[in-house]
Design an enzyme around this catalytic site. Structure first.
Site, PDB file in Angstrom:
ATOM      1  N   HIS A 208      24.629  40.906  32.034  1.00  0.00           N
ATOM      2  CA  HIS A 208      25.618  41.996  32.064  1.00  0.00           C
ATOM      3  C   HIS A 208      24.897  43.271  32.504  1.00  0.00           C
ATOM      4  O   HIS A 208      24.114  43.835  31.752  1.00  0.00           O
ATOM      5  CB  HIS A 208      26.212  42.145  30.658  1.00  0.00           C
ATOM      6  CG  HIS A 208      27.236  43.236  30.514  1.00  0.00           C
ATOM      7  ND1 HIS A 208      28.575  42.983  30.347  1.00  0.00           N
ATOM      8  CD2 HIS A 208      27.114  44.591  30.486  1.00  0.00           C
ATOM      9  CE1 HIS A 208      29.235  44.128  30.221  1.00  0.00           C
ATOM     10  NE2 HIS A 208      28.369  45.123  30.301  1.00  0.00           N
ATOM     11  N   CYS A 241      29.001  54.383  29.670  1.00  0.00           N
ATOM     12  CA  CYS A 241      28.314  54.223  28.397  1.00  0.00           C
ATOM     13  C   CYS A 241      28.406  55.536  27.657  1.00  0.00           C
ATOM     14  O   CYS A 241      27.998  56.569  28.182  1.00  0.00           O
ATOM     15  CB  CYS A 241      26.858  53.833  28.601  1.00  0.00           C
ATOM     16  SG  CYS A 241      25.951  53.759  27.053  1.00  0.00           S
ATOM     17  N   ASN A 250      29.836  49.477  34.799  1.00  0.00           N
ATOM     18  CA  ASN A 250      29.398  48.125  35.094  1.00  0.00           C
ATOM     19  C   ASN A 250      29.280  47.923  36.597  1.00  0.00           C
ATOM     20  O   ASN A 250      29.927  48.628  37.375  1.00  0.00           O
ATOM     21  CB  ASN A 250      30.458  47.140  34.579  1.00  0.00           C
ATOM     22  CG  ASN A 250      30.629  47.224  33.079  1.00  0.00           C
ATOM     23  OD1 ASN A 250      29.956  46.555  32.342  1.00  0.00           O
ATOM     24  ND2 ASN A 250      31.534  48.091  32.639  1.00  0.00           N
TER      25      ASN A 250
HETATM   26 ZN    ZN Z   1      29.251  46.970  30.294  1.00  0.00          ZN
END
Ligand code: ZN
Length: 311
Positions: A208, A241, A250
């Site tokens: 991820h 974040c 992402n």
């Molecule tokens: Zn993430």
């Protein structure tokens, strides 16, 4: 080579949007995503609605979506309470995903728990999930670096993986939510994890990545080289974040699929359908998103000849 692509936009992306995305819009987007060939779709979380009001409609989303056979529907659960709520839902997720940070400071900042508190809860979380017929996986965030502590020792990561394996988790995600990983580090550390604790199946380990510093897709390639076959992305590159102000989100799912398909990998994803989904996102969230292929078109989207070159 077969690769497995998961999308986390509806959870990881929508959770930080100031605008509440109506439940019906989430359901519609998930129903479209379900028909693109994705392996997993992370659809919501069971976090306190006070902390994350954007996903307070978790039960309604899970009850509203159409379950496409073969697609794994995932909900994030930060603690025992979260798994209990996920297990009590009228329509349950297929899989719940817990989260712990490899760095103690980040764990306390993110979920307000020490490592020992988090690890102490885990066997109960596994038990509740399995008794409810749900799989349970763990995300190890800050695997490749912590914004407070810096470098995270490889031994710390390996020890977490060992304990997750002992506790009977159904999968492990090595996560770089603050975008500190680089490709060499990803390949070296991931190789060590897979060598010490071999994957029971192709999708046991997931990577991820966030594209915070532009290394997201390069890290995917490094992960493939190390032997990982399952990757998370977020439609349109949505997300961020909360502890890294200014950080982008992402890696973008459709940019990743475009790259992997160009390289000859078999993602099973219908890129045109996925891009159509991505193009729904800016209107839903009310702002532009970082995705590139949704703007530029796929690689083989050829342009008309300039007039002076036409025969
Ligand atoms: Zn993430």
């Amino acid at each position: 080579m077969r690769l497995y692509i998961n999308d986390v936009a509806v959870r990881d992306g929508f959770q930080i949007e100031p605008r509440f995305i109506p439940t019906a819009a989430k359901v519609e987007l998930i129903d479209h995503l379900s028909r693109t060939g994705l392996h997993k779709v992370e659809v919501t979380s069971y976090v306190s609605p006070k902390a994350v009001p954007a996903l307070a409609d978790n039960n309604d989303v899970l009850a509203g979506i159409e379950r496409v056979p073969g697609v794994v529907y995932v909900a994030l659960v930060p603690n025992i309470r979260g798994v209990q709520n996920a297990a009590a839902a009228p329509k349950k997720a297929d899989e719940v995903n817990g989260v712990i940070s490899a760095s103690e400071t980040h764990n306390r900042a993110n979920i307000n728990r020490t490592h020992e508190q988090s690890m102490g809860e885990l066997p109960t979380m596994v038990k509740i999930a399995h008794e409810a017929g749900m799989k349970i996986t763990m995300s190890l965030s800050t695997t490749f670096g912590c914004p407070f502590e810096g470098h995270v020792a490889e031994d710390v990561v390996l020890r977490f993986v060992e304990r997750f394996r002992e506790m009977g988790l159904d999968g492990i995600s090595l996560a770089d939510t603050t975008g500190m990983a680089n490709p060499r580090q990803v390949e070296e550390l991931t190789r060590k994890v897979l060598a010490r604790f071999p994957a029971p199946d192709e999708t046991y380990y997931t990577l991820h990545f966030h594209n915070t510093r532009g290394m997201g897709l390069a890290n995917v390639i490094a992960g493939i080289a190390a032997g990982v076959r399952s990757f998370d992305g977020s439609l349109g590159g949505l997300g961020g974040c909360p502890f890294a102000p200014g950080a982008t989100g992402n890696i973008c799912t459709e940019d990743m699929v475009n790259m992997l398909e160009d390289m000859g990998y078999d993602t099973r994803v219908d890129l045109a359908k996925l891009i159509a989904c991505a193009r729904m996102v800016p209107e839903l969230v009310g702002h532009d998103v970082p995705g590139q292929v949704m703007k530029a078109g796929v690689t083989m989207h050829l342009h008309e000849l300039p007039e002076n070159l036409r025969p």
